[in-house]
Motif scaffolding. Structure first.
Motif, PDB file in Angstrom:
ATOM      1  N   ASN A 171       0.836  -1.188   0.000  1.00  0.00           N
ATOM      2  CA  ASN A 171       0.000   0.000   0.000  1.00  0.00           C
ATOM      3  C   ASN A 171       0.876   1.245   0.000  1.00  0.00           C
ATOM      4  N   TYR A 172       0.475   2.245  -0.783  1.00  0.00           N
ATOM      5  CA  TYR A 172       1.180   3.523  -0.814  1.00  0.00           C
ATOM      6  C   TYR A 172       1.339   4.081   0.591  1.00  0.00           C
ATOM      7  N   GLU A 173       0.314   3.915   1.412  1.00  0.00           N
ATOM      8  CA  GLU A 173       0.313   4.470   2.761  1.00  0.00           C
ATOM      9  C   GLU A 173       1.272   3.761   3.713  1.00  0.00           C
ATOM     10  N   ASP A 174       1.898   2.684   3.261  1.00  0.00           N
ATOM     11  CA  ASP A 174       2.843   1.940   4.108  1.00  0.00           C
ATOM     12  C   ASP A 174       4.298   2.140   3.691  1.00  0.00           C
ATOM     13  N   LEU A 175       4.538   3.034   2.712  1.00  0.00           N
ATOM     14  CA  LEU A 175       5.875   3.152   2.134  1.00  0.00           C
ATOM     15  C   LEU A 175       6.490   4.544   2.349  1.00  0.00           C
ATOM     16  N   ASN A 176       7.811   4.570   2.350  1.00  0.00           N
ATOM     17  CA  ASN A 176       8.580   5.814   2.274  1.00  0.00           C
ATOM     18  C   ASN A 176       9.213   5.877   0.887  1.00  0.00           C
ATOM     19  N   LEU A 177       8.865   6.900   0.121  1.00  0.00           N
ATOM     20  CA  LEU A 177       9.322   7.008  -1.258  1.00  0.00           C
ATOM     21  C   LEU A 177       9.870   8.406  -1.527  1.00  0.00           C
ATOM     22  N   ILE A 178      10.834   8.490  -2.423  1.00  0.00           N
ATOM     23  CA  ILE A 178      11.232   9.777  -2.979  1.00  0.00           C
ATOM     24  C   ILE A 178      10.827   9.752  -4.451  1.00  0.00           C
ATOM     25  N   VAL A 179       9.973  10.709  -4.838  1.00  0.00           N
ATOM     26  CA  VAL A 179       9.458  10.749  -6.209  1.00  0.00           C
ATOM     27  C   VAL A 179       9.937  12.027  -6.872  1.00  0.00           C
ATOM     28  N   ILE A 180      10.492  11.874  -8.082  1.00  0.00           N
ATOM     29  CA  ILE A 180      11.047  13.003  -8.822  1.00  0.00           C
ATOM     30  C   ILE A 180      10.311  13.122 -10.144  1.00  0.00           C
ATOM     31  N   HIS A 181       9.553  14.221 -10.302  1.00  0.00           N
ATOM     32  CA  HIS A 181       8.913  14.514 -11.589  1.00  0.00           C
ATOM     33  C   HIS A 181       9.817  15.471 -12.348  1.00  0.00           C
ATOM     34  N   MET A 182      10.240  15.065 -13.538  1.00  0.00           N
ATOM     35  CA  MET A 182      11.131  15.890 -14.348  1.00  0.00           C
ATOM     36  C   MET A 182      10.440  16.257 -15.654  1.00  0.00           C
ATOM     37  N   GLY A 183       9.870  17.457 -15.673  1.00  0.00           N
ATOM     38  CA  GLY A 183       9.260  17.994 -16.880  1.00  0.00           C
ATOM     39  C   GLY A 183       9.830  19.373 -17.133  1.00  0.00           C
ATOM     40  N   GLY A 184       8.970  20.321 -17.564  1.00  0.00           N
ATOM     41  CA  GLY A 184       9.409  21.696 -17.696  1.00  0.00           C
ATOM     42  C   GLY A 184       9.889  22.243 -16.367  1.00  0.00           C
ATOM     43  N   GLY A 185       9.217  21.801 -15.298  1.00  0.00           N
ATOM     44  CA  GLY A 185       9.666  22.027 -13.935  1.00  0.00           C
ATOM     45  C   GLY A 185      10.060  20.706 -13.315  1.00  0.00           C
ATOM     46  N   ILE A 186      10.846  20.753 -12.259  1.00  0.00           N
ATOM     47  CA  ILE A 186      11.284  19.524 -11.580  1.00  0.00           C
ATOM     48  C   ILE A 186      10.924  19.623 -10.109  1.00  0.00           C
ATOM     49  N   THR A 187      10.180  18.624  -9.616  1.00  0.00           N
ATOM     50  CA  THR A 187       9.845  18.586  -8.193  1.00  0.00           C
ATOM     51  C   THR A 187      10.276  17.246  -7.601  1.00  0.00           C
ATOM     52  N   VAL A 188      10.809  17.327  -6.382  1.00  0.00           N
ATOM     53  CA  VAL A 188      11.325  16.148  -5.676  1.00  0.00           C
ATOM     54  C   VAL A 188      10.570  16.048  -4.351  1.00  0.00           C
ATOM     55  N   GLY A 189       9.777  14.996  -4.199  1.00  0.00           N
ATOM     56  CA  GLY A 189       8.921  14.870  -3.034  1.00  0.00           C
ATOM     57  C   GLY A 189       9.327  13.737  -2.112  1.00  0.00           C
ATOM     58  N   ALA A 190       9.273  13.999  -0.805  1.00  0.00           N
ATOM     59  CA  ALA A 190       9.461  12.965   0.211  1.00  0.00           C
ATOM     60  C   ALA A 190       8.087  12.462   0.624  1.00  0.00           C
ATOM     61  N   HIS A 191       7.743  11.247   0.198  1.00  0.00           N
ATOM     62  CA  HIS A 191       6.432  10.655   0.481  1.00  0.00           C
ATOM     63  C   HIS A 191       6.571   9.743   1.706  1.00  0.00           C
ATOM     64  N   HIS A 192       5.986  10.150   2.807  1.00  0.00           N
ATOM     65  CA  HIS A 192       6.069   9.399   4.049  1.00  0.00           C
ATOM     66  C   HIS A 192       4.694   8.846   4.400  1.00  0.00           C
ATOM     67  N   LEU A 193       4.526   7.542   4.206  1.00  0.00           N
ATOM     68  CA  LEU A 193       3.281   6.851   4.560  1.00  0.00           C
ATOM     69  C   LEU A 193       2.058   7.537   3.946  1.00  0.00           C
ATOM     70  N   GLY A 194       2.160   7.860   2.647  1.00  0.00           N
ATOM     71  CA  GLY A 194       1.012   8.392   1.918  1.00  0.00           C
ATOM     72  C   GLY A 194       0.872   9.896   1.932  1.00  0.00           C
ATOM     73  N   ARG A 195       1.788  10.603   2.585  1.00  0.00           N
ATOM     74  CA  ARG A 195       1.728  12.065   2.620  1.00  0.00           C
ATOM     75  C   ARG A 195       3.062  12.638   2.148  1.00  0.00           C
ATOM     76  N   VAL A 196       2.994  13.734   1.387  1.00  0.00           N
ATOM     77  CA  VAL A 196       4.205  14.365   0.868  1.00  0.00           C
ATOM     78  C   VAL A 196       4.641  15.419   1.881  1.00  0.00           C
ATOM     79  N   ILE A 197       5.524  14.996   2.798  1.00  0.00           N
ATOM     80  CA  ILE A 197       5.858  15.847   3.944  1.00  0.00           C
ATOM     81  C   ILE A 197       6.900  16.906   3.620  1.00  0.00           C
ATOM     82  N   ASP A 198       7.566  16.774   2.465  1.00  0.00           N
ATOM     83  CA  ASP A 198       8.502  17.805   2.026  1.00  0.00           C
ATOM     84  C   ASP A 198       8.638  17.718   0.515  1.00  0.00           C
ATOM     85  N   VAL A 199       8.588  18.868  -0.155  1.00  0.00           N
ATOM     86  CA  VAL A 199       8.753  18.917  -1.610  1.00  0.00           C
ATOM     87  C   VAL A 199       9.145  20.343  -1.977  1.00  0.00           C
TER      88      VAL A 199
END
Length: 360
Positions: A171-199
């Protein structure tokens, strides 16, 4: 019989429209618009953009009466937590007035509401760019009265995070993930148990430079640049959000053109692209610290992640942190359909948007 979800994703130059049966894409088309139209304000574009949606349905041989719900890309609104929201009067007023900013994505919700009203159905948005789940610590800056705000590729980041979780049988809500979207803009999110606690705020001068955005800048150097070039607020905003990054250094934002120049021996292009990769790696490292080094997966997405050259530049900076998965492109249409489908199946998941009360 109502059997389709109509998905609307309006960008600055295109109108992307799709029909889904449950979670299966029936048809999707992208319509490009001429410069004359897109140079106008969003309210002036409404009629043509709406006609494009009707044109799509006619070309698809689908009667509007067959549509059960409209799923739209969220625009610039007040900060909200992730999820799927009904397009109500409060939201429509904020999108139409441009209270939180004008962007073509505002039109998605506006036209979704218009279509839904014409056919007595509901319109919803899912995970708009203003999803704000930042921890209290992430909101602070070094100046009282200035807070960090969350503007990022929430829809696609959460979509690929859920896709990875499903592929891993978790489940997404059980994981710690770093997600990087690279388009015209680039955002790097810290996903902690289903919430993006820093981006990083991928629009307004934060994080790594990207194809068209400046990213974080030295404050003193920035002030000198503004004074030296006598920039207005509007010119400054355009510089950091539309004319920065690779475009500023190399006069193009197209990574394919840049890598072709590198293959032909362009050392400057190589240096700039390596600098962008360096900054992305550094931002990922910062998010690793936020997650206390407990990272289940690092996930790349967005159009730039198609470039093996760029991925090969970034990976040495971050491969020691966690395994890496790449989902090139974006899953925005699927994510919007998923949001609408889930609230059709379970009404308790539908959230209500409330306008901020003015204290003037």
């Amino acid at each position: 019989m109502k059997k389709f979800i109509l998905v609307l994703n309006l960008g600055s130059t295109t109108t992307k429209v799709a029909l889904f049966r449950d979670l299966n894409c029936h048809i999707v088309k992208t319509y490009s618009h001429d410069k004359e139209l897109i140079s106008q304000g969003i309210n002036e574009q409404k009629a043509v953009r709406y006609d494009t949606i009707i044109q799509f349905l006619n070309e698809s041989n689908v009667n509007p009466e067959e549509i059960s719900i409209v799923a739209a890309r969220g625009g610039l609104l007040q900060p909200v937590e992730g999820g799927t929201y009904l397009v109500n009067d409060d939201m429509l007023n904020d999108l139409t007035s441009g209270k939180y900013g004008e962007h073509a994505s505002n039109l998605s919700g506006i036209l979704a509401a218009e279509f839904a009203g014409n056919y007595n159905i509901e319109a919803v948005i899912t995970d708009p760019v203003v999803v704000d789940e930042l921890s209290v610590q992430a909101q602070y800056t070094g100046i009282e009265g200035i807070r960090r705000t969350s503007i990022f590729h929430a829809l696609n980041q959460k979509a690929v995070a859920r896709k990875y979780a499903s592929s891993a049988g978790k489940n997404y809500e059980d994981l710690n993930l770093i997600v990087i979207h690279m388009g015209g803009g680039i955002t790097v999110g810290a996903h902690h148990l289903g919430r993006v606690i820093d981006v990083n705020n991928g629009l307004n001068g934060d994080g790594p430079m990207s194809p068209t955005r400046a990213g974080s800048l030295p404050a003193a150097g920035l002030l000198k640049y503004i004074d030296r070039n006598n920039l207005s607020h509007q010119e400054f905003n355009k510089l950091i959000s539309k004319k920065g990054g690779l475009l500023s250094h190399l006069n193009t934002e197209d990574v394919r053109d840049i890598t072709a120049d590198i293959d032909n021996g362009d050392a400057h292009s190589a240096e700039v692209l390596e600098a962008m990769a360096f900054q992305i790696g550094k931002e990922i490292g910062a998010k690793a610290a936020v997650l206390h080094g407990e990272i289940d997966q690092i996930i790349f997405t967005g159009g730039v992640s198609y470039s093996e050259y760029v991925m090969d530049l970034i990976k040495p900076y971050i491969s020691f942190l966690a395994p890496v998965t790449v989902y090139p492109g974006e899953l925005e249409m699927e994510a919007l359909a998923y949001g609408a489908y889930t609230v059709e199946q379970d009404r308790s998941l539908l959230k209500t948007y409330k306008a901020e009360v003015s204290h003037d």
